[in-house]
Write an enzyme that holds these catalytic residues in place. Structure first.
Site, PDB file in Angstrom:
ATOM      1  N   SER A 293      61.577  36.503 109.488  1.00 46.25           N
ATOM      2  CA  SER A 293      61.265  36.182 108.089  1.00 46.25           C
ATOM      3  C   SER A 293      62.316  35.240 107.519  1.00 46.25           C
ATOM      4  O   SER A 293      63.517  35.507 107.608  1.00 46.25           O
ATOM      5  CB  SER A 293      61.212  37.461 107.253  1.00 46.25           C
ATOM      6  OG  SER A 293      60.159  38.295 107.686  1.00 46.25           O
TER       7      SER A 293
ATOM      8  N   GLU B 132      66.637  34.327 103.694  1.00 47.37           N
ATOM      9  CA  GLU B 132      67.160  35.414 104.511  1.00 47.37           C
ATOM     10  C   GLU B 132      67.913  34.863 105.715  1.00 47.37           C
ATOM     11  O   GLU B 132      68.959  35.395 106.095  1.00 47.37           O
ATOM     12  CB  GLU B 132      66.008  36.308 104.975  1.00 47.37           C
ATOM     13  CG  GLU B 132      66.440  37.505 105.770  1.00 47.37           C
ATOM     14  CD  GLU B 132      65.296  38.435 106.077  1.00 47.37           C
ATOM     15  OE1 GLU B 132      65.398  39.193 107.058  1.00 47.37           O
ATOM     16  OE2 GLU B 132      64.283  38.411 105.340  1.00 47.37           O
TER      17      GLU B 132
END
Length: 314
Positions: free
Chosen positions: A227, A298
């Site tokens: 992600s 992230e």
């Protein structure tokens, strides 16, 4: 010349056990398969050697990055002076005493942890089945998946404080942790070992369901860093990106996965750091334009500037 003199600290020392590789392609050590060469790729064989390597990097003013499994990082195309890899610090064992817990080295892979738990009939980490990367990296990022966060079962962390080069113990304080936030973000503390609570009984059904879910979501279809953006409550990053019509969008060799909008993939091995970074900036721009939401990254983009704080004078 500085790096050559620095290398001699390893070749001529009884304090370092491990290997030192020259001009090692960092693309070989990341799940995204992106990154230029490390002039020195240092793999300590034990904790003492890791501490020795880090201490000498700092004292010699050699910029460096401590690498775990490479599942959440994108290395710059120009490469770095030194990378210290923890993957040989991969011990996993049950802690002594009556309480159920396991202790792992920072370089232990989650595949290794799951296999250990399975063979010793220990539960608690089944939702991490199929998770790439290492324990140290997961603690640093407070990795979270399938409603389990790394800190959920964390008891304590042994770390090196690079301010005074002392090994210290951190006992978990829940106030220090949040969704994909840990007290090891942005500080000069290097994770060495960790202890986690576990339960009696490994849930094979849950473990199998987790790996099947990852397959169905396309986690293993192409090289990626997982992600790219964090979710924010009910604001799901992948959904926001998908609503901008960006699935399949390419910049150079990097592509937003056609099957998962929060994955950037390297489908044919041509993606560069600049390609991935440009695609990330495009996503941020389009999501903000359509939804008024600023996505938070992230993945970490690692260049010399990222590593520079370790060389600063106090």
């Amino acid at each position: 010349m500085i790096l050559r003199n620095f290398e001699l600290l390893f070749n001529d020392s009884n304090n370092f056990r491990g290997s030192v590789l020259h001009d090692e392609k960092l693309s070989r050590h990341t799940s995204m398969n992106v990154g230029g060469p490390a002039s020195l790729f240092i793999e300590p064989a034990d904790t003492e050697s890791l501490v020795y390597a880090i201490k000498n990097c700092i004292q010699s003013k050699v910029e460096f990055f401590v690498l775990g499994g490479g599942s959440n990082v994108i290395f710059c195309d120009e490469g770095l002076d030194a990378v210290i890899c923890t993957r040989k610090l991969n011990s996993i064992h049950s802690s002594p005493g009556g309480d159920k817990s396991i202790r792992t080295g920072a370089g232990a892979s989650w595949a290794g942890v799951i296999q250990f738990c399975k063979s010793h009939n220990l539960g608690g980490f089944e939702p991490f089945t199929g998770l790439s990367g290492t324990v140290g990296g997961a603690i640093f990022m407070n990795a979270s998946c399938f409603s389990l966060s790394t800190d959920s079962r964390l008891l304590n962390v042994t770390y090196l404080d690079t301010e005074d080069f002392k090994i210290k113990e951190y006992n978990k304080n829940p106030a220090d942790w949040a969704y994909k936030v840990s007290p090891f973000n942005g500080v000069k503390k290097i994770i060495l070992e960790a202890e986690f609570s576990v339960t009696e009984g490994f849930d094979k059904t849950l473990s199998d369901a987790t790996i099947q879910s990852r397959r169905e979501k396309g986690h293993f279809k192409a090289p990626s860093a997982g992600s790219v953006f964090k979710n924010d409550g009910d604001k799901i990053a992948g959904r926001l990106i998908d609503e901008c019509g960006l699935k399949g969008k390419r910049v150079g060799g990097a592509q937003i996965a056609p099957w998962h909008a929060n994955f950037i993939i390297n489908p044919d091995g041509r993606a560069t750091y600049k390609d991935v970074l440009a695609l990330v900036e495009l996503i941020k721009k389009e999501v903000y334009k359509k939804h008024g939401i600023q996505l938070k990254q992230e993945v970490l983009f690692i260049d010399k500037e990222f590593c520079a704080p370790y060389t600063e004078e106090d």
